[in-house]
Design an enzyme around this catalytic site. Structure first.
Site, PDB file in Angstrom:
ATOM      1  N   HIS A 230      -5.425   1.114  -2.863  1.00 35.92           N
ATOM      2  CA  HIS A 230      -6.650   1.096  -3.656  1.00 35.92           C
ATOM      3  C   HIS A 230      -7.349   2.451  -3.625  1.00 35.92           C
ATOM      4  CE1 HIS A 230      -6.929  -3.577  -3.468  1.00 35.92           C
ATOM      5  NE2 HIS A 230      -6.221  -3.148  -4.488  1.00 35.92           N
TER       6      HIS A 230
ATOM      7  N   HIS B 262      -0.521  -4.205  -0.381  1.00 32.78           N
ATOM      8  CA  HIS B 262      -1.331  -5.397  -0.102  1.00 32.78           C
ATOM      9  C   HIS B 262      -0.516  -6.683  -0.013  1.00 32.78           C
ATOM     10  CE1 HIS B 262      -3.787  -2.382  -2.249  1.00 32.78           C
ATOM     11  NE2 HIS B 262      -4.518  -2.562  -1.172  1.00 32.78           N
TER      12      HIS B 262
ATOM     13  N   HIS C 276      -8.989 -10.890  -3.875  1.00 31.76           N
ATOM     14  CA  HIS C 276      -8.364  -9.660  -3.380  1.00 31.76           C
ATOM     15  C   HIS C 276      -6.852  -9.876  -3.320  1.00 31.76           C
ATOM     16  CE1 HIS C 276      -7.100  -6.475  -0.627  1.00 31.76           C
ATOM     17  NE2 HIS C 276      -8.215  -5.847  -0.949  1.00 31.76           N
TER      18      HIS C 276
ATOM     19  N   GLU D  14      -4.523  -8.903  -1.373  1.00 29.19           N
ATOM     20  CA  GLU D  14      -3.938  -9.267  -0.081  1.00 29.19           C
ATOM     21  C   GLU D  14      -4.165 -10.757   0.204  1.00 29.19           C
ATOM     22  OE1 GLU D  14      -5.087  -6.938   3.434  1.00 29.19           O
ATOM     23  OE2 GLU D  14      -4.800  -8.775   4.590  1.00 29.19           O
TER      24      GLU D  14
ATOM     25  N   CYS E 149      -6.707  -5.047  11.031  1.00 27.95           N
ATOM     26  CA  CYS E 149      -5.736  -4.087  11.565  1.00 27.95           C
ATOM     27  C   CYS E 149      -6.401  -2.957  12.351  1.00 27.95           C
ATOM     28  CB  CYS E 149      -4.894  -3.525  10.427  1.00 27.95           C
ATOM     29  SG  CYS E 149      -5.767  -2.305   9.461  1.00 27.95           S
TER      30      CYS E 149
ATOM     31  N   SER F 109      -7.218   4.362   2.471  1.00 28.61           N
ATOM     32  CA  SER F 109      -6.328   4.739   1.365  1.00 28.61           C
ATOM     33  C   SER F 109      -6.693   6.096   0.771  1.00 28.61           C
ATOM     34  CB  SER F 109      -6.385   3.653   0.286  1.00 28.61           C
ATOM     35  OG  SER F 109      -7.721   3.313  -0.001  1.00 28.61           O
TER      36      SER F 109
HETATM   37  S1  SF4 Z   1      -2.629  -0.347   8.308  1.00 26.07           S
HETATM   38 FE1  SF4 Z   1      -4.284  -1.792   7.822  1.00 26.07          FE
HETATM   39  S2  SF4 Z   1      -5.472  -0.851   6.167  1.00 26.07           S
HETATM   40 FE2  SF4 Z   1      -3.519   0.204   6.303  1.00 26.07          FE
HETATM   41  S3  SF4 Z   1      -2.254  -0.812   4.789  1.00 26.07           S
HETATM   42 FE3  SF4 Z   1      -1.829  -1.767   6.780  1.00 26.07          FE
HETATM   43  S4  SF4 Z   1      -3.208  -3.506   6.888  1.00 26.07           S
HETATM   44 FE4  SF4 Z   1      -3.942  -2.192   5.219  1.00 26.07          FE
END
Ligand code: SF4
Length: 350
Positions: free
Chosen positions: A64, A97, A147, A149, A217, A290
Site C-alpha cells: 500500500h 496482503h 481491508h 488482508e 507483526c 511500505s
Molecule cells: S512484515 Fe508485517 S507489515 Fe510487513 S508485510 Fe509482513 S505483516 Fe505486513
C-alpha cells in the site's frame, strides 16, 4: 465562486514563524519504512519483470504505497482488482496482503501462472485460521472489514470467523460455545487498541484463547514503539505513508495518543503544509512499513530548508529479518543462474 489561490510561503518565511533556530530539531524514528514482507513483495515483482518481461499482472496494490505502485507500473507491472481482469494463462502476482482460497481457485480456473508474494507473517495467520476452524473454534478476527488482508484471512474459514472491527463490535459478537473461542488479528493494527478489544472480548468470554504467537507483526509493533518514544517530545509528527496503508494511518493515531501536539500523514514531501510549523520546535518523523526511504529523505530535505536541519535518530529496535523470495521466483532465478540479490530480500527495516 472561483477559489483564490493560496500563496505558498517561502522556506525563510516558514522558518521565521518557527521558534528560534537553536530550538528546532527533528527526531527521526528507527525502525521506520520497509519491513521484510514489503521488501520481499516488491523484489518479487521486480524480479518477475526481469525474468519474464512485461507485462506482469499484480492483484491489488503489491504493497500500500502510491510511489511503489507507480514505479512498478513504469517498469511494466499492471495492477488489477480481480483475477478476471487478467488474460487467460498470463502471469499474476498476489500482493503482500494475501488472498483467500477462493481467489487462488479463480486464478487456477483461468490457468494463470501465479506467484504468491503474501508476507509469510500473513500466511502464518491464515494457517492459524485454518487450524482453529478445523478444531471447530469460533474465530474472532480483529481487523478492519474491507481491508485486503482481513478479506484473505476471513476467506480461509468464513463459516467459523467473525470480523471484529474494534471495541464497538464486541457486544455484537455471538458464539456457539463460549469455551471454544479464539481471537486472531490483522497484522497492522494499533497494538494498544487491539489489546483493548481483546480485554473487552475476554470480559465476555473469560476462556478466550490467544493466538499461538503475536499476529500483529514485528514491523508494526516496532514502528509504533519508536513513535511512542518520540511523540511526547514532539510538537508535530509527520508520518510518510499512503492513505490506504493501515500501519501508516495507525502511526498518526499512536503519535497523537502518546502526546504529539499534531500529526499528519503525507505521501510525499510536497504535501506538507507550511502552516503546520507555526510555533513548532520539535518535529518527529517516521514512515509506514511500505514506504521507501527516499521519500523520508525528501521530507528531511524540506525540513532542513525550513530550518529543521538538526536530525537525531531515535533507535528503539534493530531489525535484521529477511524473508526468502516466493518459491516460484526462486526456482526461475536459480534456473537463470541469477544470484544478484541472493534468494532473499534486499534489506529489512529502516
Ligand atoms: S512484515 Fe508485517 S507489515 Fe510487513 S508485510 Fe509482513 S505483516 Fe505486513
Amino acid at each position: 465562486m472561483p477559489t483564490v489561490p493560496r500563496r505558498r510561503r517561502s522556506p525563510q518565511e516558514v522558518a521565521a514563524a518557527a521558534p528560534v533556530s537553536g530550538d528546532r530539531r527533528v527526531l527521526l524514528a528507527a525502525p521506520r519504512g520497509y519491513c521484510a514482507g514489503v521488501d520481499r513483495a516488491v523484489i518479487a515483482v521486480e524480479k518477475a519483470l526481469e525474468a519474464y518481461g512485461p507485462p506482469v499482472y499484480v492483484r491489488k496494490q503489491i504493497v500500500h504505497n502510491l510511489h511503489v505502485v507507480h514505479t512498478l507500473e513504469e517498469k511494466g507491472a499492471i495492477f488489477v482488482d480481480e483475477t478476471d481482469e487478467v488474460p487467460e494463462g498470463a502471469r499474476l502476482i498476489f500482493s503482500a496482503h494475501g488472498v483467500s482460497p477462493a481467489v487462488v481457485q479463480s486464478a487456477m480456473d483461468r490457468n494463470l501462472q501465479t506467484i504468491d508474494a503474501t508476507c509469510p507473517l500473513v500466511t502464518k495467520v491464515h494457517k492459524e485460521a485454518v487450524r482453529f476452524a478445523r478444531d471447530d473454534f469460533d474465530i474472532l478476527l480483529i481487523g478492519h472489514e474491507g481491508h485486503e488482508e482481513v478479506e484473505g484471512t476471513y476467506g480461509e474459514a468464513p463459516e467459523h470467523t467473525q470480523i471484529v472491527n474494534g471495541p464497538e463490535d464486541v457486544d455484537k459478537v455471538v458464539v456457539r460455545d463460549p469455551n471454544k473461542v479464539i481471537w486472531l488479528s490483522q497484522t497492522t493494527l494499533s497494538v494498544d487498541e487491539a489489546m483493548h478489544t481483546v480485554n473487552l472480548l475476554r470480559k465476555r468470554f473469560p476462556t478466550l484463547q490467544d493466538p499461538p504467537s503475536d499476529d500483529i507483526c514485528y514491523a508494526t509493533s516496532n514502528r509504533q514503539a519508536a513513535i511512542k518514544k518520540i511523540a511526547p517530545e514532539a510538537d508535530l509528527v509527520l508520518v510518510v505513508g499512503s492513505a490506504n496503508s493501515s500501519n501508516s494511518v495507525r502511526l498518526v493515531e499512536v503519535a497523537l495518543e502518546y502526546g504529539a501536539k499534531a500529526s499528519y500523514r503525507v505521501d510525499f514531501a510536497n504535501e506538507i503544509d507550511e502552516s503546520w510549523f507555526e510555533g513548532v520546535a520539535t518535529v518527529g518523523v517516521t514512515s509506514g512499513a511500505s514506504v521507501p526511504e527516499n521519500l523520508v529523505q525528501d521530507v528531511l530535505h524540506l525540513l532542513a530548508e525550513y530550518g529543521y536541519g538538526d536530525v537525531e535518530e531515535v533507535v528503539t529496535a534493530q531489525e535484521d529479518i529477511i524473508f526468502s523470495l516466493p518459491k516460484e521466483i526462486r526456482a526461475t532465478l536459480k534456473a537463470m543462474g541469477d544470484t544478484s540479490r541472493g534468494l532473499g530480500g534486499r534489506r529489512a527495516g529502516a
